[in-house]
Design an enzyme around this catalytic site. Structure first.
Site, PDB file in Angstrom:
ATOM      1  N   LYS A  43       0.844  -1.197   0.000  1.00  0.00           N
ATOM      2  CA  LYS A  43       0.000   0.000   0.000  1.00  0.00           C
ATOM      3  C   LYS A  43       0.880   1.248   0.000  1.00  0.00           C
ATOM      4  CE  LYS A  43      -1.994   2.620   3.127  1.00  0.00           C
ATOM      5  NZ  LYS A  43      -2.062   3.929   2.409  1.00  0.00           N
ATOM      6  N   CYS A  86      13.659  10.442   6.887  1.00  0.00           N
ATOM      7  CA  CYS A  86      13.821   9.925   8.246  1.00  0.00           C
ATOM      8  C   CYS A  86      15.259  10.051   8.726  1.00  0.00           C
ATOM      9  CB  CYS A  86      13.352   8.474   8.312  1.00  0.00           C
ATOM     10  SG  CYS A  86      14.140   7.393   7.092  1.00  0.00           S
ATOM     11  N   GLU A  95      10.277  14.872  15.732  1.00  0.00           N
ATOM     12  CA  GLU A  95      10.533  14.789  14.293  1.00  0.00           C
ATOM     13  C   GLU A  95       9.580  15.730  13.551  1.00  0.00           C
ATOM     14  OE1 GLU A  95      11.608  11.317  11.144  1.00  0.00           O
ATOM     15  OE2 GLU A  95       9.730  11.044  12.241  1.00  0.00           O
TER      16      GLU A  95
END
Length: 474
Positions: free
Chosen positions: A170, A279, A378
């Site tokens: 997905k 990331c 983050e």
């Protein structure tokens, strides 16, 4: 359309999702919005392809041939895929071209790996012959993020398929277009029907259905740490194998004996690449106090010269964020940083004004302490927190003072210091005098809340196969 059992089909509900160009906010496509019924159809198709063949019955050489043909097709369609990636995700065209090139090489690495999966034959007594096998796990599910769609599609699908598994993948609802095209190219390469199934849709419907489905044997996920926790909890029902590549707040440490020019340039790339939506981004920059002001001055000069604009324009250095939601999030952190007492040495604002597009200025905050939220959470945007330090011990302590442990970098000309700090930093990847270098021969993953398991490395097949011990009495 959804790709299920080798065919393109609509969602059972008939629902669709708009796909938006982040540079213009125009709707550029519509894709099927899958639900639990569609995921169940995909699991049925995948299970049939795995249990009755032909994929799991093919030898590794035949699987490798198909993957290599796919890599060749990715190379052939590099410009098309890069344009589609840039249009859908907002990364600059040059960055997209580089990512497509790397993706093709990654596929080739795992194609070669398919030919080298092997077990062991330990020494036994003369009356026995014992050996181990590495069996494919079965039906795997992969949920990939929006920040680098082609890269993440290839990172998840290549090892899973190379090991003989079948896959339901997905893509993120905001960036599904290159996933659809990659699926078409895999089918063109000769992948049998049902081996790859592509489910487009929302995370809370299609993504949750994949995570919870009892017919799926393994989940591979890249995304945020909170979502990773949800996926891990959902896997308990049938004890799915789980690999998670999650968030980061990576420390980038510059000592006063470093090559200043090289460190400045690489540190900028480390927080603005793909508009900071990485990331691995080095968003906590620790600079030794003696060079702090000089370093910041050089960095501000270079960041000020970056051009934020249309990602398809070769003159643009930085494209838009991938979505309105991400723009709102990053904008809130820009305001938060100022409220916390940090100062934007450059940037600090959304740059779209009254115009279209999800643009934001690359921002360098100074006057930051490691306990501020902009230094701990983050942000996933081009926002850098610069923090001074005095000595090696303080640098290591501050770098490790985080819930994350995905990556880090050390800049120094002292060989002893380089190895010592690299050893003591709690992170899955540590660069010395570099940033962002990756190699599929090296394992990739995180410590602490940055994930579970590793991608890449020479033992990648451990995460995609199950070991089996066979005892033969002669």
């Amino acid at each position: 359309m959804l790709f299920i059992g080798g065919e393109w089909v609509p969602a059972d509900s008939g629902d669709v999702l708009d796909v938006v160009d982040p540079a213009t906010e125009d709707v550029i496509a519509r894709v099927a919005a899958a639900g639990a019924v569609d995921v169940d159809r995909a699991v049925t198709a995948a299970r049939a392809a795995f249990e009755t063949g032909p994929w799991s019955l093919l030898g590794p050489l035949d699987r490798a041939k198909i993957l290599r043909r796919w890599a060749d097709l990715i190379d052939t369609h590099r410009e098309e895929l890069a344009h589609l990636e840039s249009l859908n995700n907002g990364m600059t065209l040059a960055t997209a071209v580089a990512s497509i090139t790397d993706a093709a090489e990654t596929v080739r690495f795992f194609a070669g790996g398919a030919e080298h999966i092997h077990g062991d034959t330990p020494q036994t007594d003369p009356g026995s012959f014992n050996y181990t096998l590495r069996d494919p796990i079965g039906v795997c599910g992969a949920i990939i993020p929006w920040n680098s769609p082609v890269t993440n599609f290839v990172w998840k699908s290549s090892p899973i398929l190379a090991a003989g598994n079948v896959l339901i993948i997905k893509p993120a609802e905001t960036t599904p277009l290159t996933a659809v095209r990659l699926g078409e190219l895999l089918a063109e390469a000769g992948l049998p029907g049902g081996v790859l199934n592509i489910i487009t849709g929302l995370g809370h419907s299609a993504g949750s259905a994949i995570s919870e489905h009892p017919g799926i044997d393994k989940i591979a996920f890249t995304g945020s740490t909170p979502t990773g926790r949800q996926i891990l909890a959902a896997s308990v029902s049938n004890l799915k194998r789980v690999s998670l590549e999650l968030g980061g707040k990576s420390p980038n440490i510059v000592f006063d004996d470093a090559d200043l020019d090289a460190a400045v340039t690489a540190s900028i790339i480390g927080f603005v690449s793909i508009t900071g939506q990485v990331c691995l981004a080095g968003t906590r920059l620790f600079v030794q106090r003696g060079i702090h002001d000089r370093f910041v001055e050089a960095m501000v000069k270079q960041v000020s010269a970056l051009t934020v604009g249309d990602p398809l324009d070769p003159n643009s250095s930085v494209g838009p964020l991938a979505s309105r939601q991400q723009l709102d999030k990053v904008s809130s952190y820009l305001a938060l940083g100022k409220d916390e007492g940090a100062v934007a040495a450059v940037g600090g604002n959304a740059s779209g004004g009254g115009g279209k597009g999800f643009f934001v200025e690359p921002t360098v905050f100074i006057g930051v302490s490691n306990d501020m939220r902009i230094a701990r959470e983050e942000i996933f945007g081009p926002v850098l927190a610069v923090i001074p330090f005095d000595d090696e011990e303080e640098a290591i302590r501050l770098a490790n003072d985080t819930e994350y442990g995905l990556a880090a970098a050390v800049w120094t000309s002292d060989l002893r210091r380089a190895h010592t700090v690299a050893r003591r930093i709690k992170a899955g990847t540590v660069w010395v005098n570099d940033y962002f270098k990756l190699d599929p021969r090296m394992p990739f993953g995180g410590f602490k809340q940055s994930g579970i398991g590793r991608d890449f490395g020479l033992d990648w097949y451990h995460s995609c196969t199950e070991p089996k011990s066979v005892f033969v009495t002669l």
